[in-house]
Design a protein around this motif. Sequence first.
Motif, PDB file in Angstrom:
ATOM      1  N   PRO A 140      50.873 -97.446 -45.456  1.00 43.86           N
ATOM      2  CA  PRO A 140      49.797 -98.224 -44.877  1.00 43.86           C
ATOM      3  C   PRO A 140      48.918 -98.783 -46.038  1.00 43.86           C
ATOM      4  CG  PRO A 140      50.377 -96.307 -43.735  1.00 43.86           C
ATOM      5  CD  PRO A 140      51.237 -96.366 -44.788  1.00 43.86           C
ATOM      6  N   ASP A 141      48.392 -97.892 -46.927  1.00 37.85           N
ATOM      7  CA  ASP A 141      47.467 -98.329 -47.788  1.00 37.85           C
ATOM      8  C   ASP A 141      47.932 -99.528 -48.836  1.00 37.85           C
ATOM      9  OD1 ASP A 141      44.817 -96.643 -47.736  1.00 37.85           O
ATOM     10  OD2 ASP A 141      46.284 -94.912 -48.066  1.00 37.85           O
ATOM     11  N   GLU A 142      49.235 -99.336 -49.056  1.00 35.34           N
ATOM     12  CA  GLU A 142      49.673-100.642 -49.821  1.00 35.34           C
ATOM     13  C   GLU A 142      49.618-101.873 -48.945  1.00 35.34           C
ATOM     14  OE1 GLU A 142      52.890 -98.098 -52.898  1.00 35.34           O
ATOM     15  OE2 GLU A 142      53.706 -99.061 -50.626  1.00 35.34           O
ATOM     16  N   VAL A 143      50.030-101.693 -47.694  1.00 37.54           N
ATOM     17  CA  VAL A 143      49.787-103.022 -46.574  1.00 37.54           C
ATOM     18  C   VAL A 143      48.525-103.467 -46.873  1.00 37.54           C
ATOM     19  CG1 VAL A 143      49.779-103.728 -44.374  1.00 37.54           C
ATOM     20  CG2 VAL A 143      51.720-102.264 -45.635  1.00 37.54           C
ATOM     21  N   VAL A 144      47.442-102.657 -46.633  1.00 38.62           N
ATOM     22  CA  VAL A 144      46.115-103.109 -46.485  1.00 38.62           C
ATOM     23  C   VAL A 144      45.671-103.523 -47.897  1.00 38.62           C
ATOM     24  CG1 VAL A 144      43.789-102.074 -46.475  1.00 38.62           C
ATOM     25  CG2 VAL A 144      45.350-101.289 -44.837  1.00 38.62           C
ATOM     26  N   ASP A 145      46.095-103.160 -48.999  1.00 36.57           N
ATOM     27  CA  ASP A 145      45.841-103.541 -50.347  1.00 36.57           C
ATOM     28  C   ASP A 145      46.299-104.916 -50.546  1.00 36.57           C
ATOM     29  OD1 ASP A 145      44.759-101.369 -51.514  1.00 36.57           O
ATOM     30  OD2 ASP A 145      46.343-100.628 -52.491  1.00 36.57           O
ATOM     31  N   GLU A 146      47.475-105.384 -49.861  1.00 31.37           N
ATOM     32  CA  GLU A 146      48.397-106.671 -49.731  1.00 31.37           C
ATOM     33  C   GLU A 146      47.434-107.571 -48.985  1.00 31.37           C
ATOM     34  OE1 GLU A 146      52.495-106.600 -49.602  1.00 31.37           O
ATOM     35  OE2 GLU A 146      52.290-108.773 -48.967  1.00 31.37           O
ATOM     36  N   ILE A 147      46.932-107.137 -47.938  1.00 34.72           N
ATOM     37  CA  ILE A 147      45.976-107.937 -47.166  1.00 34.72           C
ATOM     38  C   ILE A 147      44.737-108.184 -47.760  1.00 34.72           C
ATOM     39  CG2 ILE A 147      44.883-108.228 -44.794  1.00 34.72           C
ATOM     40  CD1 ILE A 147      46.906-106.065 -43.656  1.00 34.72           C
ATOM     41  N   LEU A 148      44.126-107.264 -48.304  1.00 36.60           N
ATOM     42  CA  LEU A 148      42.650-107.563 -48.926  1.00 36.60           C
ATOM     43  C   LEU A 148      43.060-108.432 -50.125  1.00 36.60           C
ATOM     44  CD1 LEU A 148      41.308-103.842 -48.664  1.00 36.60           C
ATOM     45  CD2 LEU A 148      40.563-106.174 -47.443  1.00 36.60           C
ATOM     46  N   SER A 149      44.021-108.332 -50.946  1.00 37.94           N
ATOM     47  CA  SER A 149      44.208-109.093 -52.072  1.00 37.94           C
ATOM     48  C   SER A 149      44.454-110.454 -51.750  1.00 37.94           C
ATOM     49  CB  SER A 149      45.224-108.507 -53.067  1.00 37.94           C
ATOM     50  OG  SER A 149      46.428-109.196 -53.187  1.00 37.94           O
ATOM     51  N   LEU A 150      45.031-111.070 -50.582  1.00 41.24           N
ATOM     52  CA  LEU A 150      45.380-112.240 -50.096  1.00 41.24           C
ATOM     53  C   LEU A 150      43.911-112.791 -49.767  1.00 41.24           C
ATOM     54  CD1 LEU A 150      48.797-111.643 -48.314  1.00 41.24           C
ATOM     55  CD2 LEU A 150      48.331-113.417 -50.085  1.00 41.24           C
ATOM     56  N   LEU A 151      43.389-111.863 -48.806  1.00 37.89           N
ATOM     57  CA  LEU A 151      42.005-112.444 -48.291  1.00 37.89           C
ATOM     58  C   LEU A 151      41.045-112.754 -49.592  1.00 37.89           C
ATOM     59  CD1 LEU A 151      41.610-110.227 -45.222  1.00 37.89           C
ATOM     60  CD2 LEU A 151      42.232-112.755 -45.188  1.00 37.89           C
ATOM     61  N   ASN A 152      40.863-111.934 -50.440  1.00 33.75           N
ATOM     62  CA  ASN A 152      39.998-111.809 -51.459  1.00 33.75           C
ATOM     63  C   ASN A 152      40.263-113.185 -52.506  1.00 33.75           C
ATOM     64  OD1 ASN A 152      38.412-109.826 -50.728  1.00 33.75           O
ATOM     65  ND2 ASN A 152      39.660-108.184 -51.866  1.00 33.75           N
ATOM     66  N   SER A 153      41.577-113.333 -52.464  1.00 32.44           N
ATOM     67  CA  SER A 153      41.907-114.394 -53.433  1.00 32.44           C
ATOM     68  C   SER A 153      41.809-115.924 -52.670  1.00 32.44           C
ATOM     69  CB  SER A 153      43.296-114.538 -53.966  1.00 32.44           C
ATOM     70  OG  SER A 153      44.350-114.169 -53.113  1.00 32.44           O
ATOM     71  N   GLY A 154      41.548-115.926 -51.175  1.00 28.29           N
ATOM     72  CA  GLY A 154      41.193-117.141 -50.550  1.00 28.29           C
ATOM     73  C   GLY A 154      42.418-117.537 -49.593  1.00 28.29           C
ATOM     74  N   VAL A 155      43.598-116.875 -49.740  1.00 27.43           N
ATOM     75  CA  VAL A 155      44.557-117.311 -49.120  1.00 27.43           C
ATOM     76  C   VAL A 155      44.503-117.279 -47.835  1.00 27.43           C
ATOM     77  CG1 VAL A 155      47.034-116.943 -48.535  1.00 27.43           C
ATOM     78  CG2 VAL A 155      46.147-116.688 -51.018  1.00 27.43           C
ATOM     79  N   LYS A 156      44.686-118.493 -46.936  1.00 27.35           N
ATOM     80  CA  LYS A 156      44.376-118.415 -45.631  1.00 27.35           C
ATOM     81  C   LYS A 156      45.681-118.548 -44.726  1.00 27.35           C
ATOM     82  CE  LYS A 156      39.731-119.712 -45.094  1.00 27.35           C
ATOM     83  NZ  LYS A 156      39.334-120.798 -46.178  1.00 27.35           N
TER      84      LYS A 156
END
Length: 180
Positions: A140-156
Amino acid sequence: MIIAVSGTPGVGKTTVSKILSERLGYEYVSIKDFALAKGIGEKVGDEIEIDVDELSRAVGEEFSGRDVVIDGHLSHLVPADVVVVLRLHPKMVAERLESRGYPRKKLAENVEAELVDVILVEAIEENENVIEVDTTGKTPDEVVDEILSLLNSGVKRRVGIVDWSWAYDDVVQYLMLGGD
Ligand code: ADP
Ligand code: MG
């Protein structure tokens, strides 16, 4: 901002939504609890039927302008700034729902839904901003890391990353082909 976390039952929405909301400092909202608290939804047999238009209106009224993570397999149908659709190998969906004691027919329906991308397709029809994440083999933490990294790099928008058609043979035993 409103982040909806959707996906087939068992993919890890509740687990991921809670961690995601904590890491962002956002409110966590279970869409089912919200609907019930607002008196939206009718008990039909042992299931709850929710009027999606009514739910969308209520979510808009309650949460627009707030920072929330909305958890639930209807969350991709309500107004959100971004919809995260969690995916999981359908055999693992089957195993998780089996261990939850899902009846055979409901299990079959949900395994099939994951196999053929039902929630993803609905999400894309509703919202431009859809981020699909394959949770298979990730914590679950890896999934959250992936979501946050996409959001933080502006991927919509990031869709089309899984294709479970190759997994068909692994799950055919769970499907109810030709009805019940
Ligand atoms: P959903 O809300 O989508 O139905 P849950 O978050 O309730 O899914 O997760 C279903 C089950 O799978 C729970 O037992 C949970 O602990 C487990 N789980 C969720 N995410 C993961 C993961 N990434 N890896 C392993 N187990 C997980
Ligand atoms: Mg859940």
